[in-house]
Enzyme design. Structure first.
Site, PDB file in Angstrom:
ATOM      1  N   MET A  34      37.289  -0.130   2.853  1.00 39.60           N
ATOM      2  CA  MET A  34      36.419   0.636   2.159  1.00 39.60           C
ATOM      3  C   MET A  34      35.072   0.248   2.281  1.00 39.60           C
ATOM      4  O   MET A  34      34.018   0.462   1.571  1.00 39.60           O
ATOM      5  CB  MET A  34      36.720   0.744   0.602  1.00 39.60           C
ATOM      6  CG  MET A  34      37.992   1.331   0.462  1.00 39.60           C
ATOM      7  SD  MET A  34      38.277   2.361  -1.224  1.00 39.60           S
ATOM      8  CE  MET A  34      37.969   0.888  -2.329  1.00 39.60           C
ATOM      9  N   GLY A  35      34.731  -0.675   3.498  1.00 40.08           N
ATOM     10  CA  GLY A  35      33.429  -1.199   3.736  1.00 40.08           C
ATOM     11  C   GLY A  35      33.188  -2.387   2.948  1.00 40.08           C
ATOM     12  O   GLY A  35      34.013  -3.028   2.389  1.00 40.08           O
ATOM     13  N   ALA A  36      32.008  -2.678   2.755  1.00 33.80           N
ATOM     14  CA  ALA A  36      31.369  -3.891   2.049  1.00 33.80           C
ATOM     15  C   ALA A  36      32.356  -5.185   2.608  1.00 33.80           C
ATOM     16  O   ALA A  36      32.881  -6.126   1.901  1.00 33.80           O
ATOM     17  CB  ALA A  36      31.764  -3.895   0.399  1.00 33.80           C
ATOM     18  N   LEU A  37      32.373  -5.323   3.840  1.00 35.57           N
ATOM     19  CA  LEU A  37      33.031  -6.142   4.738  1.00 35.57           C
ATOM     20  C   LEU A  37      32.751  -7.735   4.185  1.00 35.57           C
ATOM     21  O   LEU A  37      31.385  -7.922   4.081  1.00 35.57           O
ATOM     22  CB  LEU A  37      32.958  -6.014   6.092  1.00 35.57           C
ATOM     23  CG  LEU A  37      33.375  -4.447   6.296  1.00 35.57           C
ATOM     24  CD1 LEU A  37      33.305  -4.279   7.971  1.00 35.57           C
ATOM     25  CD2 LEU A  37      34.891  -3.938   5.983  1.00 35.57           C
ATOM     26  N   HIS A  41      37.878  -9.510   5.499  1.00 41.16           N
ATOM     27  CA  HIS A  41      38.204  -8.147   6.487  1.00 41.16           C
ATOM     28  C   HIS A  41      38.282  -8.563   7.844  1.00 41.16           C
ATOM     29  O   HIS A  41      38.855  -8.445   8.738  1.00 41.16           O
ATOM     30  CB  HIS A  41      37.112  -7.252   6.220  1.00 41.16           C
ATOM     31  CG  HIS A  41      37.089  -6.567   4.994  1.00 41.16           C
ATOM     32  ND1 HIS A  41      36.432  -6.870   3.980  1.00 41.16           N
ATOM     33  CD2 HIS A  41      37.837  -5.611   4.265  1.00 41.16           C
ATOM     34  CE1 HIS A  41      36.617  -6.257   2.785  1.00 41.16           C
ATOM     35  NE2 HIS A  41      37.703  -5.220   3.023  1.00 41.16           N
ATOM     36  N   GLN A  65      41.302   7.164  -5.312  1.00 40.16           N
ATOM     37  CA  GLN A  65      42.175   6.287  -5.782  1.00 40.16           C
ATOM     38  C   GLN A  65      41.380   5.572  -6.980  1.00 40.16           C
ATOM     39  O   GLN A  65      41.849   4.742  -7.546  1.00 40.16           O
ATOM     40  CB  GLN A  65      42.290   5.227  -4.766  1.00 40.16           C
ATOM     41  CG  GLN A  65      41.371   4.380  -3.973  1.00 40.16           C
ATOM     42  CD  GLN A  65      41.604   3.615  -3.001  1.00 40.16           C
ATOM     43  OE1 GLN A  65      42.070   4.365  -1.945  1.00 40.16           O
ATOM     44  NE2 GLN A  65      41.562   2.407  -3.043  1.00 40.16           N
ATOM     45  N   GLN A 158      50.029  -2.666  -2.852  1.00 45.16           N
ATOM     46  CA  GLN A 158      49.589  -1.646  -1.986  1.00 45.16           C
ATOM     47  C   GLN A 158      50.148  -1.710  -0.542  1.00 45.16           C
ATOM     48  O   GLN A 158      50.763  -0.791   0.036  1.00 45.16           O
ATOM     49  CB  GLN A 158      47.962  -1.836  -1.731  1.00 45.16           C
ATOM     50  CG  GLN A 158      47.512  -0.997  -0.717  1.00 45.16           C
ATOM     51  CD  GLN A 158      45.947  -0.852  -0.849  1.00 45.16           C
ATOM     52  OE1 GLN A 158      45.349  -0.305  -1.521  1.00 45.16           O
ATOM     53  NE2 GLN A 158      45.529  -1.816   0.259  1.00 45.16           N
ATOM     54  N   SER A 190      37.234 -10.676  -2.302  1.00 43.32           N
ATOM     55  CA  SER A 190      37.220  -9.471  -2.433  1.00 43.32           C
ATOM     56  C   SER A 190      36.020  -8.611  -2.544  1.00 43.32           C
ATOM     57  O   SER A 190      34.900  -9.444  -3.010  1.00 43.32           O
ATOM     58  CB  SER A 190      37.755  -9.225  -3.935  1.00 43.32           C
ATOM     59  OG  SER A 190      37.685  -7.786  -4.617  1.00 43.32           O
TER      60      SER A 190
END
Length: 285
Positions: A34-37, A41, A65, A158, A190
């Site tokens: 979802m980006g914001a790497l 990641h 979600q 998940q 995170s």
């Protein structure tokens, strides 16, 4: 000088890009994000590069979600920095659809999962979550059609849900879990860590320390209930509001009654201030 990855934002553009990447039957790996790497990641991308010749990273903040009370609107979005990170890692393609592309007018389908999705962990506190995750991941798998898909173990339930879904629906993709990347003090990386105040950030590593303490108690022969209660007390004592602190079977996520029940995992979710953090660790004999 890093090479900027190809960027696709429509289904036709994605298909053209994937056709070119599959030339000479090259293997492909997808890293859904979802980006914001962050460095966590990056570790997924590096694992993908070890498993496949071509690497695709999706960046899509999935609205289905998020509950109405959650942080969809304020979820961190760092597009330019994300592209620069992925260029440095020599990623081949970024799949960056908008909401209308993923959920066009008239969209009326959901993937509903059971098994690990109804284990009484995240699903107990976020009952909307796994339908949103399964649906978007199912779409990503059918859009990209990768050979491999890489997910972090931090979101352990998940990981189990999408692994089960890929098998059950014969999606032709092998889901691979990647070890959680941590800060030096143990806090799991995170995108939501940016929400923590300085005081909250200092307290946040107590989640990891509490799980480690419970693992040590189990190894010393302490009863499961007592070891979990001690870990939970450490979490609440650090200023968290606890959602769960549980020992589960690492494959099925079913509750366990003995340390001999098979591979096990401690999973925790707790809030500090307005930020909800999750984490987990393996329990090894």
């Amino acid at each position: 000088m890093p090479r900027t990855p190809m960027i696709a934002r429509t289904i036709p553009a994605l298909r053209r890009a994937m056709d070119s990447l599959r030339a000479k039957k090259a293997t492909t790996a997808l890293v859904p994000t979802m980006g914001a790497l962050h460095d966590g990641h990056v570790s997924l991308v590096r694992l993908a590069k070890r498993r496949a010749r071509r690497v695709i990273v999706s960046i899509f903040v999935n609205p289905t979600q998020f509950a109405p009370t959650e942080d969809f609107g304020s979820y961190p979005r760092t597009w330019k920095a994300d592209v620069a990170r992925l260029a440095n890692e020599d990623v081949d393609l970024i799949w960056n659809p908008d909401v209308k592309t993923m959920y066009p007018d008239g969209f009326a389908t959901k993937i509903l999962t059971e098994g690990p999705a109804i284990a009484g962990l995240e699903d107990r506190f976020r009952p909307h979550f796994f339908a949103g995750v399964a649906t978007v991941v199912g779409k990503l798998f059918t859009q990209v059609r990768p050979d491999f898909a890489i997910f972090g173990e931090k979101d352990f339930q998940q990981l189990r849900v999408v692994t089960r879904m890929a098998v059950d629906l014969d999606l032709g993709v092998k889901v691979i879990g990647s070890r959680t990347v941590r800060e030096r003090d143990g806090l799991a990386m995170s995108s939501r860590n940016v929400y923590l105040s300085p005081d909250q950030r200092r307290a946040a590593p107590e989640l990891y320390r509490a799980m480690q303490a419970s693992v040590q108690a189990l190894r010393a022969g302490e009863e499961i209930a007592a070891a979990m209660a001690e870990g939970a007390a450490l979490v609440t004592g650090a200023g968290f509001a606890l959602d769960y602190f549980e020992l589960r079977h690492a494959e099925t996520l079913a509750p366990v009654t003995s340390v001999k029940d098979g591979p096990m995992r401690i999973l925790v979710a707790a809030r500090i201030g307005a930020t909800r953090l999750i984490d987990n660790i393996a329990v090894r004999a």
